[in-house]
Structure formats: structure tokens, C-alpha cells
Design an enzyme around this catalytic site. Sequence first.
Site, short mmCIF file in Angstrom:
data_model
loop_
_atom_site.label_atom_id
_atom_site.label_comp_id
_atom_site.label_asym_id
_atom_site.label_seq_id
_atom_site.Cartn_x
_atom_site.Cartn_y
_atom_site.Cartn_z
N ASN A 3 2.49 1.43 4.17
CA ASN A 3 2.79 0.18 4.89
C ASN A 3 2.55 0.31 6.39
O ASN A 3 3.28 -0.26 7.21
CB ASN A 3 4.22 -0.30 4.59
CG ASN A 3 4.54 -1.72 5.07
OD1 ASN A 3 5.67 -2.01 5.45
ND2 ASN A 3 3.58 -2.60 5.08
N CYS A 20 0.87 -1.18 0.00
CA CYS A 20 0.00 0.00 0.00
C CYS A 20 0.91 1.23 0.00
O CYS A 20 2.12 1.11 -0.23
CB CYS A 20 -0.95 -0.01 1.19
SG CYS A 20 -0.12 0.02 2.80
N ASP A 41 -7.95 3.96 0.99
CA ASP A 41 -7.01 4.45 2.01
C ASP A 41 -7.79 4.96 3.23
O ASP A 41 -8.57 5.89 3.10
CB ASP A 41 -6.20 5.60 1.36
CG ASP A 41 -5.14 6.15 2.27
OD1 ASP A 41 -5.15 5.83 3.47
OD2 ASP A 41 -4.29 6.91 1.76
N CYS A 84 -1.18 0.77 7.33
CA CYS A 84 -2.61 0.46 7.51
C CYS A 84 -3.03 -0.77 6.70
O CYS A 84 -3.22 -1.86 7.24
CB CYS A 84 -3.49 1.65 7.12
SG CYS A 84 -3.24 3.11 8.16
N ARG A 85 -3.18 -0.60 5.38
CA ARG A 85 -3.79 -1.66 4.57
C ARG A 85 -2.90 -2.88 4.39
O ARG A 85 -3.34 -4.02 4.59
CB ARG A 85 -4.21 -1.09 3.20
CG ARG A 85 -5.35 -0.10 3.30
CD ARG A 85 -5.52 0.69 2.01
NE ARG A 85 -4.40 1.60 1.81
CZ ARG A 85 -4.19 2.33 0.72
NH1 ARG A 85 -5.04 2.21 -0.29
NH2 ARG A 85 -3.16 3.14 0.64
N SER A 86 -1.64 -2.68 3.95
CA SER A 86 -0.82 -3.87 3.67
C SER A 86 -0.41 -4.64 4.94
O SER A 86 -0.36 -5.88 4.89
CB SER A 86 0.38 -3.54 2.77
OG SER A 86 1.23 -2.60 3.35
P1 4NP Z 1 -1.63 2.86 4.05
O1 4NP Z 1 -2.24 4.23 4.66
O2 4NP Z 1 -1.12 3.19 2.68
O3 4NP Z 1 -2.80 1.94 4.03
O4 4NP Z 1 -0.52 2.44 5.02
C1 4NP Z 1 -1.54 5.44 4.63
C2 4NP Z 1 -0.52 5.66 5.51
C3 4NP Z 1 0.16 6.88 5.49
C4 4NP Z 1 -0.20 7.85 4.60
C5 4NP Z 1 -1.23 7.62 3.68
C6 4NP Z 1 -1.89 6.41 3.70
N1 4NP Z 1 0.46 9.10 4.58
O5 4NP Z 1 0.05 10.00 3.83
O6 4NP Z 1 1.45 9.26 5.33
#
Ligand code: 4NP
Length: 156
Positions: free
Chosen positions: A14, A11, A128, A16-18
Site C-alpha cells: 500500500n 497491493c 510490483d 506504490c500500486r494501490s
Molecule cells: P506495493 O509495492 O505493493 O505496490 O506497495 C511494494 C511495497 C513494499 C514492498 C513490496 C512491494 N516491500 O517488500 O516492502
Amino acid sequence: MMEKTKILFVCLGNICRSPSAEAVMKNLIYKKGEEKRFEIDSAGIISAHEGRPADSRMQTHAKKRGYKLTSISRPVSLDDFNYFDYIIGMDNQNMADLKSLSSNINSHAKIVRMMDFAYDSNYDEVPDPYYGGAAGFELVLDLLEDACEGLYSSIK
Ligand code: 4NP
């Protein structure tokens, strides 16, 4: 000895989702008694959260369903495209970024989109959850539980 099938979930951050996809898939293959046949990891497109555990909100929602998020954030590396059999992006931007990162190498990994394995066809991306509320984290887990079942059936 049988070769393991190696899967990397990706994702943006790294955190939340992954990490959740990694935990849901590990749990699923453990329940099927197949953990020796798979190697599961996760990574991010960006390195902004490198070295950090999963987002505490994501951990809380995952824990309510019995998942422990153990991953430490790291960015995808070029070696990942040779090492893994499947690199699985959570959304269309992840897919575009993965294709762009691997455009100058001969990727062994199949680069595929998570929701292409799902039975629920209402979503083609895992949205997201980072800037949203509780419902977004629950939706991530709902979608990942569905898509991991489909992924397992398609590669077992
Ligand atoms: P992820 O979520 O891609 O599912 O881990 C996010 C984590 C951090 C950010 C965006 C989405 N960020 O903008 O820092």
C-alpha cells in the site's frame, strides 16, 4: 440518496500500486463529474509500511502525470470485506491473499483482479515496481490508467 459504490484497491505494501490506483480512479471519476457516486480507498496485504505515505519514487512519477498520492498505508481489515463493494487486487498473489483472508467470512465485496478490467491484454497483473527502476513505475501508471477506464465502464 443514491448509495455510493465503494472500491478498495489492494497491493502488497500500500505504498506504490494501490495508492496510485486510488489516485488514478479518483481523478477519472472527478473528470466524469461522478465523485459523489463513488468512495475510493486503498490498503495493503502487509502492515510493514503502516502509517507511511506513498513511496517517494511512485509519488514523483505520479506527479508528472498530474496525480497527487494522498493515501497513508494501512493493512486490509476483515471489516473491509463487508464495507466495500469491490476489493481489487493488483497481482495474482494479492488475489490469493485476499481470498485466503476472507475464506472464513461471508464477503459482501466482490474480490476481483485489476487487469481483468483493462483493454490492454498484454498484462494480467500490475507488476510490483518496488525493487526495479523508473520504467516499472511508469508501467504501473500506464496499466492503471487503462484498467481504471475499463473498471469505470464496467460499473458506472
Ligand atoms: P506495493 O509495492 O505493493 O505496490 O506497495 C511494494 C511495497 C513494499 C514492498 C513490496 C512491494 N516491500 O517488500 O516492502
